[in-house]
Design a protein around this motif. Structure first.
Motif, PDB file in Angstrom:
ATOM      1  N   MET A   1      -3.063  -3.228  -9.867  1.00 28.17           N
ATOM      2  CA  MET A   1      -1.795  -3.285  -9.128  1.00 28.17           C
ATOM      3  C   MET A   1      -0.969  -2.046  -9.444  1.00 28.17           C
ATOM      4  O   MET A   1      -0.945  -1.587 -10.570  1.00 28.17           O
ATOM      5  CB  MET A   1      -1.016  -4.536  -9.541  1.00 28.17           C
ATOM      6  N   ALA A   2      -0.303  -1.529  -8.435  1.00 32.74           N
ATOM      7  CA  ALA A   2       0.575  -0.375  -8.622  1.00 32.74           C
ATOM      8  C   ALA A   2       1.874  -0.605  -7.857  1.00 32.74           C
ATOM      9  O   ALA A   2       1.849  -0.993  -6.687  1.00 32.74           O
ATOM     10  CB  ALA A   2      -0.107   0.901  -8.143  1.00 32.74           C
ATOM     11  N   ILE A   3       2.985  -0.389  -8.535  1.00 34.84           N
ATOM     12  CA  ILE A   3       4.276  -0.384  -7.861  1.00 34.84           C
ATOM     13  C   ILE A   3       4.386   0.950  -7.120  1.00 34.84           C
ATOM     14  O   ILE A   3       4.185   2.012  -7.721  1.00 34.84           O
ATOM     15  CB  ILE A   3       5.438  -0.518  -8.870  1.00 34.84           C
ATOM     16  N   ILE A   4       4.678   0.909  -5.832  1.00 33.62           N
ATOM     17  CA  ILE A   4       4.711   2.138  -5.056  1.00 33.62           C
ATOM     18  C   ILE A   4       6.107   2.408  -4.503  1.00 33.62           C
ATOM     19  O   ILE A   4       6.926   1.508  -4.374  1.00 33.62           O
ATOM     20  CB  ILE A   4       3.686   2.110  -3.897  1.00 33.62           C
ATOM     21  N   THR A   5       6.345   3.649  -4.163  1.00 33.96           N
ATOM     22  CA  THR A   5       7.608   4.076  -3.571  1.00 33.96           C
ATOM     23  C   THR A   5       7.533   3.900  -2.055  1.00 33.96           C
ATOM     24  O   THR A   5       6.455   3.699  -1.481  1.00 33.96           O
ATOM     25  CB  THR A   5       7.886   5.548  -3.879  1.00 33.96           C
ATOM     26  N   LYS A   6       8.687   4.022  -1.409  1.00 32.85           N
ATOM     27  CA  LYS A   6       8.679   3.916   0.053  1.00 32.85           C
ATOM     28  C   LYS A   6       7.923   5.082   0.683  1.00 32.85           C
ATOM     29  O   LYS A   6       7.344   4.948   1.764  1.00 32.85           O
ATOM     30  CB  LYS A   6      10.102   3.826   0.602  1.00 32.85           C
ATOM     31  N   GLU A   7       7.895   6.231  -0.005  1.00 28.17           N
ATOM     32  CA  GLU A   7       7.145   7.375   0.503  1.00 28.17           C
ATOM     33  C   GLU A   7       5.637   7.098   0.441  1.00 28.17           C
ATOM     34  O   GLU A   7       4.894   7.400   1.392  1.00 28.17           O
ATOM     35  CB  GLU A   7       7.481   8.634  -0.302  1.00 28.17           C
ATOM     36  N   ALA A   8       5.193   6.499  -0.674  1.00 29.66           N
ATOM     37  CA  ALA A   8       3.774   6.162  -0.804  1.00 29.66           C
ATOM     38  C   ALA A   8       3.379   5.091   0.198  1.00 29.66           C
ATOM     39  O   ALA A   8       2.279   5.120   0.766  1.00 29.66           O
ATOM     40  CB  ALA A   8       3.479   5.705  -2.226  1.00 29.66           C
ATOM     41  N   LEU A   9       4.271   4.136   0.431  1.00 30.43           N
ATOM     42  CA  LEU A   9       4.021   3.095   1.416  1.00 30.43           C
ATOM     43  C   LEU A   9       3.900   3.708   2.814  1.00 30.43           C
ATOM     44  O   LEU A   9       2.981   3.362   3.575  1.00 30.43           O
ATOM     45  CB  LEU A   9       5.142   2.053   1.386  1.00 30.43           C
ATOM     46  N   LYS A  10       4.791   4.606   3.135  1.00 33.42           N
ATOM     47  CA  LYS A  10       4.758   5.283   4.440  1.00 33.42           C
ATOM     48  C   LYS A  10       3.450   6.043   4.625  1.00 33.42           C
ATOM     49  O   LYS A  10       2.826   5.989   5.698  1.00 33.42           O
ATOM     50  CB  LYS A  10       5.941   6.243   4.541  1.00 33.42           C
ATOM     51  N   ASN A  11       3.008   6.752   3.577  1.00 34.55           N
ATOM     52  CA  ASN A  11       1.756   7.497   3.659  1.00 34.55           C
ATOM     53  C   ASN A  11       0.573   6.570   3.908  1.00 34.55           C
ATOM     54  O   ASN A  11      -0.320   6.872   4.700  1.00 34.55           O
ATOM     55  CB  ASN A  11       1.525   8.303   2.374  1.00 34.55           C
ATOM     56  N   ALA A  12       0.572   5.422   3.223  1.00 30.76           N
ATOM     57  CA  ALA A  12      -0.517   4.461   3.389  1.00 30.76           C
ATOM     58  C   ALA A  12      -0.529   3.886   4.796  1.00 30.76           C
ATOM     59  O   ALA A  12      -1.594   3.717   5.408  1.00 30.76           O
ATOM     60  CB  ALA A  12      -0.385   3.342   2.354  1.00 30.76           C
ATOM     61  N   LEU A  13       0.656   3.596   5.321  1.00 29.14           N
ATOM     62  CA  LEU A  13       0.743   3.075   6.694  1.00 29.14           C
ATOM     63  C   LEU A  13       0.318   4.129   7.714  1.00 29.14           C
ATOM     64  O   LEU A  13      -0.322   3.814   8.722  1.00 29.14           O
ATOM     65  CB  LEU A  13       2.166   2.603   6.988  1.00 29.14           C
ATOM     66  N   PRO A 105      -7.825  -3.635   1.262  1.00 29.60           N
ATOM     67  CA  PRO A 105      -6.832  -3.429   0.196  1.00 29.60           C
ATOM     68  C   PRO A 105      -5.515  -4.117   0.557  1.00 29.60           C
ATOM     69  O   PRO A 105      -5.065  -4.042   1.708  1.00 29.60           O
ATOM     70  CB  PRO A 105      -6.677  -1.906   0.151  1.00 29.60           C
ATOM     71  N   ILE A 106      -4.916  -4.779  -0.422  1.00 24.96           N
ATOM     72  CA  ILE A 106      -3.706  -5.555  -0.168  1.00 24.96           C
ATOM     73  C   ILE A 106      -2.457  -4.746  -0.502  1.00 24.96           C
ATOM     74  O   ILE A 106      -2.310  -4.237  -1.614  1.00 24.96           O
ATOM     75  CB  ILE A 106      -3.701  -6.864  -0.998  1.00 24.96           C
ATOM     76  N   PHE A 107      -1.562  -4.644   0.478  1.00 24.03           N
ATOM     77  CA  PHE A 107      -0.242  -4.060   0.281  1.00 24.03           C
ATOM     78  C   PHE A 107       0.777  -5.190   0.464  1.00 24.03           C
ATOM     79  O   PHE A 107       0.648  -5.999   1.379  1.00 24.03           O
ATOM     80  CB  PHE A 107       0.020  -2.935   1.280  1.00 24.03           C
ATOM     81  N   ASN A 108       1.761  -5.229  -0.401  1.00 27.68           N
ATOM     82  CA  ASN A 108       2.735  -6.323  -0.411  1.00 27.68           C
ATOM     83  C   ASN A 108       4.148  -5.753  -0.375  1.00 27.68           C
ATOM     84  O   ASN A 108       4.507  -4.906  -1.202  1.00 27.68           O
ATOM     85  CB  ASN A 108       2.515  -7.158  -1.675  1.00 27.68           C
ATOM     86  N   ILE A 109       4.947  -6.198   0.615  1.00 29.07           N
ATOM     87  CA  ILE A 109       6.371  -5.869   0.679  1.00 29.07           C
ATOM     88  C   ILE A 109       7.127  -7.161   0.435  1.00 29.07           C
ATOM     89  O   ILE A 109       6.969  -8.125   1.193  1.00 29.07           O
ATOM     90  CB  ILE A 109       6.759  -5.268   2.045  1.00 29.07           C
ATOM     91  N   SER A 116       4.201 -12.065  -8.485  1.00 30.08           N
ATOM     92  CA  SER A 116       3.145 -12.053  -9.503  1.00 30.08           C
ATOM     93  C   SER A 116       2.375 -10.740  -9.546  1.00 30.08           C
ATOM     94  O   SER A 116       1.452 -10.601 -10.344  1.00 30.08           O
ATOM     95  CB  SER A 116       2.165 -13.202  -9.249  1.00 30.08           C
ATOM     96  N   GLN A 117       2.730  -9.802  -8.690  1.00 34.55           N
ATOM     97  CA  GLN A 117       2.094  -8.480  -8.640  1.00 34.55           C
ATOM     98  C   GLN A 117       0.591  -8.600  -8.378  1.00 34.55           C
ATOM     99  O   GLN A 117      -0.231  -7.956  -9.016  1.00 34.55           O
ATOM    100  CB  GLN A 117       2.392  -7.689  -9.920  1.00 34.55           C
ATOM    101  N   PHE A 118       0.256  -9.440  -7.394  1.00 28.20           N
ATOM    102  CA  PHE A 118      -1.145  -9.703  -7.050  1.00 28.20           C
ATOM    103  C   PHE A 118      -1.758  -8.610  -6.192  1.00 28.20           C
ATOM    104  O   PHE A 118      -2.989  -8.495  -6.116  1.00 28.20           O
ATOM    105  CB  PHE A 118      -1.251 -11.039  -6.302  1.00 28.20           C
ATOM    106  N   ALA A 119      -0.926  -7.831  -5.507  1.00 24.21           N
ATOM    107  CA  ALA A 119      -1.436  -6.859  -4.535  1.00 24.21           C
ATOM    108  C   ALA A 119      -1.957  -5.599  -5.214  1.00 24.21           C
ATOM    109  O   ALA A 119      -1.617  -5.293  -6.364  1.00 24.21           O
ATOM    110  CB  ALA A 119      -0.331  -6.490  -3.548  1.00 24.21           C
ATOM    111  N   ASP A 120      -2.785  -4.865  -4.476  1.00 25.70           N
ATOM    112  CA  ASP A 120      -3.239  -3.568  -4.980  1.00 25.70           C
ATOM    113  C   ASP A 120      -2.075  -2.590  -5.047  1.00 25.70           C
ATOM    114  O   ASP A 120      -2.005  -1.743  -5.950  1.00 25.70           O
ATOM    115  CB  ASP A 120      -4.337  -3.013  -4.063  1.00 25.70           C
TER     116      ASP A 120
END
Length: 312
Positions: A1-13, A105-109, A116-120
């Motif tokens: 699991m990794a806590i990501i920033t909104k920039e990293a989330l945007k890149n993944a999307l 891969p699971i992304f969670n918002i 529980s920080q279950f997502a990747d």
């Protein structure tokens, strides 16, 4: 699991082309509003998106554009995706069968402090009142257009999770995001009329439910209980029941008990002062400091005894 920033989330999307979008079982206004709004936002970005919920969507949300596109797991023919995007769910179990059927891969918002920080990859904002508030903020930050239909859905998501801006989780940011939705075409009166609609049959059930109210701990704790017979009448539309007791002047903790069967009870907790997330955690549940839930392996009377034993 990794806590990501909104920039990293945007890149993944940006990189993902096929996205399966889901929310928690027993979906509420925040879950449904967030999902249909983000479905439209991602579709507008050229993504191939499938919305799926392992549960029935309450009919009162059907006024929202895109709700008709929500599928149940049995209706999804192809589970191949670049991303499983989970909105408003704090545990893997809360998304039901979707989690085992989709191997992407699971992304969670999410905004639940008990996540529980279950997502990747997790984008978590516990200071936000609703997942819909997070999505409004993200769309605004990224310059993604908020259409009138998205605005209506996002406004509903935000408003229903903060008691239409009455609960303690309402912040300046919450009001600002709600105002942004209205500026982009949300119709608060239309949302309220659909979300708060009731029926004569539901009022009859509520009359019976009122007879179950009990007070404990010198009036600080109030409990309203829906047994199996009442649950059969009301279905899963229990919005508003806990509000019958939460505003009593002496009450700090308001509890709604919903019988699943003779050995299982679902619990919704609301509080003015006490940290009910800590209470729910003791039974494997969670949520927010002032609003949380759990499931207790006992009948209603047993659930009452278990809860009173851990409430100071």
């Amino acid at each position: 699991m990794a806590i990501i920033t909104k920039e990293a989330l945007k890149n993944a999307l940006d990189e993902a082309q096929r996205i399966i979008l889901t929310v928690h079982v027993h979906p509420d206004g925040d879950a449904i509003g967030s999902m249909v709004a983000f479905y439209e936002a991602l579709s507008n970005e050229g993504k191939e998106v499938t919305m799926v919920v392992d549960d029935t969507v309450p009919a009162k949300y059907s006024f929202l554009a895109q709700v008709a596109h929500i599928k149940q797991p049995s209706e999804v023919l192809d589970w191949q995706a670049d991303m499983l995007l989970v909105l408003d769910a704090s545990t893997f179990e809360r998304i039901g069968k979707v989690g085992s059927l989709c191997k992407a891969p699971i992304f969670n918002i999410d905004h639940h402090i008990s996540n529980s920080q279950f997502a990747d990859s997790l984008y978590l904002c516990p200071e936000f009142a609703a997942t819909g508030e997070i999505l409004t903020y993200l769309c605004d930050s990224w310059g993604w257009p908020i259409t009138p239909s998205m605005a209506n859905a996002l406004y509903m998501a935000i408003a229903t999770d903060c008691g239409f801006f009455r609960f303690s989780n309402t912040t300046e940011q919450t009001l600002r995001m709600g105002a942004l939705c209205v500026a982009n075409g949300a119709q608060p009166n239309i949302v309220s009329e659909h979300v708060e609609v009731t029926t004569a049959a539901r009022i009859e059930v509520m009359k019976e439910a009122l007879q179950t109210i009990q007070f404990f701990k010198a009036g600080r704790v109030a409990i309203i209980a829906l047994d199996e017979a009442l649950m059969a009448k009301v279905g899963d539309d229990t919005d508003g029941y806990v509000d019958l007791i939460r505003n009593v002047d002496t009450v700090d903790i308001a509890i709604l008990l919903k019988a699943v069967d003779a050995h299982t009870t679902r619990v919704s907790l609301r509080a003015k002062v006490t940290d009910v997330n800590a209470i729910a955690n003791q039974f494997g549940g969670g949520g927010h400091v002032k609003a949380a839930g759990c499931t207790i392996n006992a009948n209603i009377q047993g659930a009452i005894e278990h809860l009173l034993a851990v409430i100071a």
